[in-house]
Design a protein around this motif. Structure first.
Motif, PDB file in Angstrom:
ATOM      1  N   GLU A 133       0.828  -1.204   0.000  1.00 61.28           N
ATOM      2  CA  GLU A 133       0.000   0.000   0.000  1.00 61.28           C
ATOM      3  C   GLU A 133       0.866   1.259   0.000  1.00 61.28           C
ATOM      4  O   GLU A 133       0.552   2.245  -0.667  1.00 61.28           O
ATOM      5  N   GLN A 134       1.992   1.211   0.732  1.00 62.36           N
ATOM      6  CA  GLN A 134       2.890   2.365   0.757  1.00 62.36           C
ATOM      7  C   GLN A 134       3.530   2.586  -0.606  1.00 62.36           C
ATOM      8  O   GLN A 134       3.738   3.729  -1.030  1.00 62.36           O
ATOM      9  N   ASP A 135       3.851   1.496  -1.323  1.00 53.60           N
ATOM     10  CA  ASP A 135       4.387   1.636  -2.679  1.00 53.60           C
ATOM     11  C   ASP A 135       3.358   2.303  -3.594  1.00 53.60           C
ATOM     12  O   ASP A 135       3.713   3.097  -4.471  1.00 53.60           O
ATOM     13  N   GLN A 136       2.077   1.956  -3.403  1.00 49.45           N
ATOM     14  CA  GLN A 136       1.019   2.590  -4.198  1.00 49.45           C
ATOM     15  C   GLN A 136       0.993   4.098  -3.969  1.00 49.45           C
ATOM     16  O   GLN A 136       0.844   4.883  -4.905  1.00 49.45           O
ATOM     17  N   LYS A 137       1.135   4.489  -2.697  1.00 51.75           N
ATOM     18  CA  LYS A 137       1.117   5.925  -2.392  1.00 51.75           C
ATOM     19  C   LYS A 137       2.321   6.637  -3.014  1.00 51.75           C
ATOM     20  O   LYS A 137       2.200   7.760  -3.502  1.00 51.75           O
ATOM     21  N   LEU A 138       3.466   5.968  -2.982  1.00 52.93           N
ATOM     22  CA  LEU A 138       4.644   6.559  -3.611  1.00 52.93           C
ATOM     23  C   LEU A 138       4.457   6.692  -5.118  1.00 52.93           C
ATOM     24  O   LEU A 138       4.849   7.693  -5.723  1.00 52.93           O
ATOM     25  N   ALA A 139       3.845   5.673  -5.727  1.00 50.85           N
ATOM     26  CA  ALA A 139       3.569   5.718  -7.169  1.00 50.85           C
ATOM     27  C   ALA A 139       2.669   6.904  -7.493  1.00 50.85           C
ATOM     28  O   ALA A 139       2.897   7.632  -8.473  1.00 50.85           O
ATOM     29  N   GLY A 140       1.650   7.109  -6.666  1.00 50.85           N
ATOM     30  CA  GLY A 140       0.760   8.250  -6.867  1.00 50.85           C
ATOM     31  C   GLY A 140       1.489   9.575  -6.724  1.00 50.85           C
ATOM     32  O   GLY A 140       1.231  10.517  -7.478  1.00 50.85           O
ATOM     33  N   ARG A 141       2.414   9.625  -5.778  1.00 53.08           N
ATOM     34  CA  ARG A 141       3.183  10.864  -5.561  1.00 53.08           C
ATOM     35  C   ARG A 141       4.060  11.174  -6.776  1.00 53.08           C
ATOM     36  O   ARG A 141       4.163  12.322  -7.211  1.00 53.08           O
ATOM     37  N   ILE A 142       4.689  10.152  -7.321  1.00 46.20           N
ATOM     38  CA  ILE A 142       5.554  10.341  -8.496  1.00 46.20           C
ATOM     39  C   ILE A 142       4.734  10.846  -9.684  1.00 46.20           C
ATOM     40  O   ILE A 142       5.135  11.768 -10.394  1.00 46.20           O
ATOM     41  N   ALA A 143       3.565  10.222  -9.908  1.00 46.81           N
ATOM     42  CA  ALA A 143       2.709  10.646 -11.019  1.00 46.81           C
ATOM     43  C   ALA A 143       2.197  12.067 -10.808  1.00 46.81           C
ATOM     44  O   ALA A 143       2.151  12.870 -11.741  1.00 46.81           O
ATOM     45  N   GLU A 144       1.831  12.376  -9.563  1.00 47.28           N
ATOM     46  CA  GLU A 144       1.315  13.713  -9.254  1.00 47.28           C
ATOM     47  C   GLU A 144       2.369  14.784  -9.510  1.00 47.28           C
ATOM     48  O   GLU A 144       2.050  15.885  -9.976  1.00 47.28           O
ATOM     49  N   GLU A 145       3.627  14.460  -9.208  1.00 47.12           N
ATOM     50  CA  GLU A 145       4.715  15.417  -9.435  1.00 47.12           C
ATOM     51  C   GLU A 145       5.108  15.486 -10.910  1.00 47.12           C
ATOM     52  O   GLU A 145       5.914  16.333 -11.306  1.00 47.12           O
ATOM     53  N   GLY A 146       4.579  14.576 -11.731  1.00 42.95           N
ATOM     54  CA  GLY A 146       4.873  14.606 -13.166  1.00 42.95           C
ATOM     55  C   GLY A 146       6.278  14.163 -13.506  1.00 42.95           C
ATOM     56  O   GLY A 146       6.863  14.618 -14.486  1.00 42.95           O
ATOM     57  N   ARG A 147       6.836  13.246 -12.705  1.00 41.06           N
ATOM     58  CA  ARG A 147       8.202  12.784 -12.939  1.00 41.06           C
ATOM     59  C   ARG A 147       8.206  11.517 -13.790  1.00 41.06           C
ATOM     60  O   ARG A 147       7.317  10.672 -13.677  1.00 41.06           O
ATOM     61  N   ALA A 148       9.232  11.385 -14.636  1.00 48.76           N
ATOM     62  CA  ALA A 148       9.456  10.123 -15.338  1.00 48.76           C
ATOM     63  C   ALA A 148       9.850   9.063 -14.313  1.00 48.76           C
ATOM     64  O   ALA A 148      10.332   9.391 -13.226  1.00 48.76           O
ATOM     65  N   CYS A 149       9.652   7.785 -14.654  1.00 51.28           N
ATOM     66  CA  CYS A 149       9.854   6.757 -13.641  1.00 51.28           C
ATOM     67  C   CYS A 149      10.280   5.433 -14.264  1.00 51.28           C
ATOM     68  O   CYS A 149       9.863   5.089 -15.377  1.00 51.28           O
ATOM     69  N   VAL A 150      11.126   4.694 -13.520  1.00 50.19           N
ATOM     70  CA  VAL A 150      11.446   3.303 -13.814  1.00 50.19           C
ATOM     71  C   VAL A 150      11.182   2.519 -12.536  1.00 50.19           C
ATOM     72  O   VAL A 150      11.636   2.911 -11.455  1.00 50.19           O
ATOM     73  N   ILE A 151      10.420   1.436 -12.638  1.00 47.81           N
ATOM     74  CA  ILE A 151      10.137   0.587 -11.477  1.00 47.81           C
ATOM     75  C   ILE A 151      11.235  -0.465 -11.389  1.00 47.81           C
ATOM     76  O   ILE A 151      11.433  -1.238 -12.331  1.00 47.81           O
ATOM     77  N   VAL A 152      11.947  -0.480 -10.266  1.00 45.82           N
ATOM     78  CA  VAL A 152      13.063  -1.401 -10.072  1.00 45.82           C
ATOM     79  C   VAL A 152      12.669  -2.421  -9.005  1.00 45.82           C
ATOM     80  O   VAL A 152      12.504  -2.070  -7.833  1.00 45.82           O
ATOM     81  N   VAL A 153      12.493  -3.667  -9.419  1.00 42.28           N
ATOM     82  CA  VAL A 153      12.166  -4.742  -8.483  1.00 42.28           C
ATOM     83  C   VAL A 153      13.490  -5.358  -8.026  1.00 42.28           C
ATOM     84  O   VAL A 153      14.148  -6.078  -8.772  1.00 42.28           O
ATOM     85  N   ASN A 154      13.870  -5.069  -6.776  1.00 40.57           N
ATOM     86  CA  ASN A 154      15.143  -5.523  -6.238  1.00 40.57           C
ATOM     87  C   ASN A 154      14.976  -6.856  -5.494  1.00 40.57           C
ATOM     88  O   ASN A 154      13.868  -7.263  -5.184  1.00 40.57           O
TER      89      ASN A 154
END
Length: 454
Positions: A274-295
């Protein structure tokens, strides 16, 4: 890194981060009345007269204690000193010389670097000289009385420091791609940074919250320069108390805002939370490009279906970032880590991309021919007259229509999908503004769904 480096050295809680903020002309370093706030070495750009340089903040040095993070902090401080042109040794003028100061002074006398002794917390000019005089016994040289809070004495110090720094090269400034590494605590962000560099640049520990500040590191590859920003782990807001963690998380959010591309690091064993979802929303809201890294992908038991099924579930959970590329890596083994910057290059390029008005309208014409705009109950149909890109970072397109209300959410998403299908925009959000005759705009795209009146 190019610019000469000035290392700030001293025992815990003498005001090193306050001095860093004063030299760098900002408030980026976390300042809090508690020992051990700074752990990693963090770099800040600074200048004085005709010299530009980097100030590196280090954790508090303690030589006779090997508990918790202290040995790792020593390693970071020693590494900072090795790459520096000058060292500034900070002591506490109000506390007077301590055995800890004596140990650090003895160590510094053995190093091959000019050392300036800075007596901090000399807030009173009358008392400052008296406070500083106590520190002659350290055998480091003349003590400089300063106040990190008020700035007094700092100019005199810098006049001496810059004499040991080379003139600034006036060559053209190198374009950097800012890459913020964000995620929950203990997902491997610092390990990922170290895997990029091939060295222990950031302290790595199984203890959550090891990284407390946003740590900048410059990396060059194939003629391109990247500024990697390691950040504090972001927990749920209700679990964060005011103090070092609170400030660290605020720095992480600022890192997202100043990034060109955000690496959202997911723990492969936990999956998207759920916290990752909130971070994803924050990134989209800020209009930043993104790469999802599954470590930690090396720790997952796999069969021929694991990758596709995992990616499907991940996209469902992180629907805010459905446009982002996903890569499965292991910071521990180095598996596919080098390929992350390839995805960063693509995302950064698309984030800055501009498309001509003629191309945008060709896409619109094709989209409308396949699926006409909806008609309302009164028989009035929506019309799209034309579109044009008005901004980049992220790509933002204004569509001029007869009435934004006649375009339901499904149709708006259809138009966005057509833009992505025809034009790509891989790894970046795009924003669509629907502008009607009455100057009313509706923005939609990549996690945003709100009306804006202009």
């Amino acid at each position: 890194m190019g610019l000469p480096i000035v290392a700030i050295i001293g025992r815990p809680n003498v005001g090193k981060s306050t001095i860093v903020n004063r030299l760098a002309g900002g408030k980026d370093a976390i300042v809090y009345d508690e020992p051990g706030i700074t752990r990693d070495r963090t770099y800040r750009p600074a200048y004085w007269r005709d010299r530009e340089f980097l100030v590196v903040d280090t954790g508090g040095l303690v030589f006779d204690d090997d508990t918790e993070f202290l040995p790792l902090i020593r390693e970071q401080a020693i590494a900072a000193l090795k790459e520096s042109k000058v060292a500034i040794f900070v002591v506490d003028g109000q506390a007077g010389p301590t055995s800890g100061d004596q140990e650090i002074a003895s160590w510094l006398r053995q190093q091959q670097v000019p050392v300036f002794l800075v007596v901090n917390k000399c807030e009173s000019p009358e008392q400052g000289t008296i406070q500083a005089a106590q520190f002659w016994e350290l055998g480091i040289g003349e003590p400089f009385p300063v106040s990190g809070i008020h700035g007094s004495g700092v100019g005199d110090l810098l006049d001496e420091v810059v004499q040991h720094l080379p003139p600034t090269d006036d060559t053209e400034e190198i374009r950097e791609t800012n890459v913020a590494i964000v995620g929950r605590p203990n997902v491997g962000k610092s390990s990922l940074l170290n895997a990029f560099l091939g060295e222990n640049r950031a302290i790595v520990s199984p203890i959550s919250g090891t990284t407390r500040d946003a740590i900048d590191t410059v990396v060059e590859r194939d003629g391109k320069t990247y500024r990697l920003i390691d950040t504090a782990g972001i927990r749920k807001k209700k679990g964060v108390e005011y103090g070092p963690e609170f400030f660290g998380i605020n720095r992480a959010f600022k890192a997202i805002r100043r990034a060109d591309v955000v690496l959202l690091v997911i723990d492969a064993l936990d999956g998207a939370t759920e916290q990752d979802q909130k971070l994803a929303g924050r990134i989209a809201e800020e209009g930043r490009a993104c790469v999802i890294v599954v470590n930690k992908w090396d720790a997952v038991e796999k069969d021929s279906y694991t990758l596709n099924e995992y990616e499907r579930q991940l996209k469902n959970r992180l629907y805010f970032l459905e446009w982002a590329e996903t890569i499965f890596v292991s910071a521990l083994t180095g598996q596919r880590v080098a390929k992350i910057l390839d995805l960063v290059d693509t995302a950064a390029e698309q984030h800055q991309r501009r498309v001509t008005t003629s191309v945008i309208n060709e896409v619109l014409e094709e989209a409308i021919s396949w699926h006409s705009p909806p008609t309302n109950r009164q028989g009035r149909q929506g019309k799209i007259y034309y579109g044009t890109q008005v901004r980049s970072q992220p790509p933002t397109i204004t569509l001029f229509v007869n009435d934004p209300k006649r375009f339901n959410e499904n149709y708006r998403r259809y138009i966005e999908r057509q833009f992505r299908t025809a034009l790509g925009f891989t790894g970046t959000p795009i924003r669509l503004f629907w502008r009607g005759k009455k100057s009313r705009e509706v923005e939609l795209g990549s996690g945003a769904n709100r009306a804006v009146r202009v």
